[in-house]
Design an enzyme around this catalytic site. Sequence first.
Site, short mmCIF file in Angstrom:
data_model
loop_
_atom_site.label_atom_id
_atom_site.label_comp_id
_atom_site.label_asym_id
_atom_site.label_seq_id
_atom_site.Cartn_x
_atom_site.Cartn_y
_atom_site.Cartn_z
CB CYS A 99 -1.00 -0.04 1.15
SG CYS A 99 -2.32 1.20 0.97
CG HIS A 119 -4.02 -3.37 2.41
ND1 HIS A 119 -3.11 -3.01 3.39
CD2 HIS A 119 -4.57 -2.22 1.97
CE1 HIS A 119 -3.13 -1.70 3.55
NE2 HIS A 119 -4.01 -1.19 2.70
CD GLU A 163 -2.16 -6.13 4.96
OE1 GLU A 163 -2.35 -4.94 5.29
OE2 GLU A 163 -1.61 -6.46 3.88
#
Length: 204
Positions: free
Chosen positions: A78, A186, A188
Amino acid sequence: MIAIIDYGVGNLFSLKSSLKQLGLEAVVTADADTIRKADRLILPGVGAFADAMAKLEATGLVPVIRAEAEKKPLLGICLGMQLLFEKSYEYGEHQGLGLIPGVMADLKEDIPANLKVPHMGWNSLHLTEKGKKHPLFKYSKEGDYVYFVHSFYGKDCDESLLATSEYGIPVTASAANENVMGCQFHPEKSGEVGLRILKAFSEI
């Protein structure tokens, strides 16, 4: 061991828990020696470019990151990816780490007026020819969905482009230059698709 670089920007622990889910050893650190000893580095980040770059410079870690990126894999996520570029035009013109050729440009100036900024939510990945061969995407496939939240995007980076996502225009989703890789999305927060990308990174 993967060092997640802590410079006071972003939620680092969701990233650490994703790596733990994969059985990978990871540490959140701002310690130069720990970063030097790590096998791989991750530079996360959320927020504004200039503020994040100032915080990163205040840690004294910029020379360490530049030196280590020549020897081992570094993944920016990001805002962390944006910092890898040469400069950003977010609230003025600001220098980045210069590890990936290109600049960060304002999405709202380039996309159709009917689309909202930030570009937020799930969107599909379109892998470039370079991306299809890159080890970061060895467990990925064309059209995989990942989660984005951003208002600026990588531009003038065709040589480094691994993947785009369509948002009125092809928006840079991932780029790489030698050991240095970036994901605008992202991993995650991108479920199994994101975990596969983090797994691939751990094997580079």
